[in-house]
Design a protein around this motif. Structure first.
Motif, PDB file in Angstrom:
ATOM      1  N   UNK A 146       0.865  -1.154  -0.016  1.00 48.18           N
ATOM      2  CA  UNK A 146       0.168   0.049  -0.005  1.00 48.18           C
ATOM      3  C   UNK A 146       0.851   1.147   0.088  1.00 48.18           C
ATOM      4  N   UNK A 147       0.213   2.402  -0.121  1.00 52.31           N
ATOM      5  CA  UNK A 147       0.834   3.680  -0.393  1.00 52.31           C
ATOM      6  C   UNK A 147       1.343   4.186   0.856  1.00 52.31           C
ATOM      7  N   UNK A 148       2.469   4.919   0.780  1.00 49.38           N
ATOM      8  CA  UNK A 148       3.065   5.484   2.145  1.00 49.38           C
ATOM      9  C   UNK A 148       3.629   4.440   2.975  1.00 49.38           C
ATOM     10  N   UNK A 149       4.036   3.339   2.570  1.00 45.88           N
ATOM     11  CA  UNK A 149       4.872   2.294   3.233  1.00 45.88           C
ATOM     12  C   UNK A 149       6.297   2.233   3.140  1.00 45.88           C
ATOM     13  N   UNK A 150       7.165   1.979   4.379  1.00 45.82           N
ATOM     14  CA  UNK A 150       8.233   1.709   4.223  1.00 45.82           C
ATOM     15  C   UNK A 150       8.783   0.237   4.553  1.00 45.82           C
ATOM     16  N   UNK A 151       9.579  -0.461   3.526  1.00 46.64           N
ATOM     17  CA  UNK A 151       9.672  -1.642   3.524  1.00 46.64           C
ATOM     18  C   UNK A 151      11.263  -1.876   3.780  1.00 46.64           C
ATOM     19  N   UNK A 152      11.682  -2.366   4.959  1.00 45.03           N
ATOM     20  CA  UNK A 152      13.014  -2.704   5.166  1.00 45.03           C
ATOM     21  C   UNK A 152      13.348  -4.232   5.562  1.00 45.03           C
ATOM     22  N   UNK A 153      12.285  -5.045   5.114  1.00 49.03           N
ATOM     23  CA  UNK A 153      12.643  -6.375   5.274  1.00 49.03           C
ATOM     24  C   UNK A 153      13.776  -7.196   4.740  1.00 49.03           C
ATOM     25  N   UNK A 154      13.929  -8.388   5.170  1.00 53.12           N
ATOM     26  CA  UNK A 154      14.701  -9.282   4.423  1.00 53.12           C
ATOM     27  C   UNK A 154      14.445  -9.911   3.235  1.00 53.12           C
ATOM     28  N   UNK A 155      13.109 -10.833   3.360  1.00 57.71           N
ATOM     29  CA  UNK A 155      12.246 -11.123   2.466  1.00 57.71           C
ATOM     30  C   UNK A 155      10.850 -10.973   2.853  1.00 57.71           C
ATOM     31  N   UNK A 156       9.922 -11.064   1.721  1.00 56.42           N
ATOM     32  CA  UNK A 156       8.576 -11.063   1.804  1.00 56.42           C
ATOM     33  C   UNK A 156       8.088 -12.119   0.478  1.00 56.42           C
ATOM     34  N   UNK A 157       7.315 -13.060   1.245  1.00 55.91           N
ATOM     35  CA  UNK A 157       6.897 -14.319   0.425  1.00 55.91           C
ATOM     36  C   UNK A 157       5.823 -13.964  -0.716  1.00 55.91           C
ATOM     37  N   UNK A 158       5.434 -14.718  -1.422  1.00 54.35           N
ATOM     38  CA  UNK A 158       4.509 -14.603  -2.451  1.00 54.35           C
ATOM     39  C   UNK A 158       3.160 -14.493  -1.789  1.00 54.35           C
ATOM     40  N   UNK A 159       2.059 -13.909  -2.297  1.00 52.94           N
ATOM     41  CA  UNK A 159       0.697 -13.800  -2.067  1.00 52.94           C
ATOM     42  C   UNK A 159       0.496 -13.044  -0.712  1.00 52.94           C
ATOM     43  N   UNK A 160       1.131 -12.086  -0.650  1.00 57.00           N
ATOM     44  CA  UNK A 160       1.153 -11.112   0.677  1.00 57.00           C
ATOM     45  C   UNK A 160       0.697 -10.129   0.253  1.00 57.00           C
ATOM     46  N   UNK A 161      -0.248  -9.341   1.224  1.00 57.18           N
ATOM     47  CA  UNK A 161      -0.601  -8.027   1.226  1.00 57.18           C
ATOM     48  C   UNK A 161      -0.218  -7.145   2.392  1.00 57.18           C
TER      49      UNK A 161
END
Length: 233
Positions: A146-161
């Motif tokens: 979504x808008x205005x988000x900050x992503x600092x993760x190592x990994x994000x799997x498939x089919x994620x909201x």
């Protein structure tokens, strides 16, 4: 007046029968269940309803040979370190920090406007010395951010909201088929299990996802891509 009232009551009765029938089949048949969900819930899933067209100015976007659609005012730092595997949408004023480490994004992923994707860092020992290093960031297929988000993760799997206004802290791991509610802040090193929903500040598990959530997320991202079309010239 009495006759008109009977007609209205008959219409209500038929509508109730229709809804009850859909509800019955939604329990027994997953495909019908998804159809029922879209009708009754208006596709309240963090994306727009499947049938709604989303128009953009052709001059504002670049479309690659693999079907990626990138807004021209998106900032791709070190684009040679950023891999978009196809049919990914990156909306206006996003920033992807490929200058820190490699970033790989799977197919049919939607990155909404003003989102920042930044590979995480970690203090490590190398040749007997403590050094700070940035780690690669991988995002799976059929993901929405979504808008205005900050992503600092190592990994994000498939089919994620991931909802709007979220902060995914350093080195977080989001397994496939999970959901992050709007405004959630995940602490560093948080691990989100499959089929779980997290919300709050800091984020905690607040629910479980249905067994068909994977298929539903896949349908949503494909529909979003199909309905994200240029305005007629």
């Amino acid at each position: 007046m009495r006759f008109a009232g009977k007609i209205r009551q008959a219409a209500v009765d038929h509508l109730e029968d229709f809804v009850l029938t859909l509800l019955f089949y939604s329990i027994t048949l997953p495909s019908v269940g998804f159809f029922f969900y879209i009708i009754m819930a208006g596709a309240d899933t963090g994306t727009k309803p499947l049938q709604e067209k989303m128009f953009y100015n052709r001059s504002d976007y670049i479309e690659t040979n693999s079907g990626n659609k990138l807004c021209r005012n998106t900032v791709l730092c070190a684009p040679q370190s950023i891999v978009l595997q196809g049919k990914t949408i990156v909306e206006a004023r996003c920033v992807i920090r490929g200058d820190l480490a490699n970033v790989r994004v799977g197919r049919f992923t939607v990155i909404k406007e003003r989102t920042v994707i930044r590979p995480p860092g970690k203090q490590m020992v190398k040749d007997g010395k403590s050094v700070f290093m940035f780690l690669p960031l991988t995002i799976g297929e059929h993901v929405t951010i979504g808008e205005n988000s900050i992503i600092n993760a190592s990994s994000i799997g498939s089919f994620v909201h991931i909802g709007k206004n979220c902060v995914i802290g350093r080195r977080c791991v989001l397994h496939q088929c999970c959901r992050i509610a709007d405004g959630t802040v995940l602490a560093p090193d948080t691990v989100v299990p499959p089929f779980m929903e997290m919300s709050g500040t800091p984020g905690t598990i607040t629910g479980e996802l249905a067994e068909d959530s994977r298929e539903m997320q896949k349908e949503r991202t494909k529909a979003h891509y199909a309905n994200f079309i240029p305005k007629a010239q």
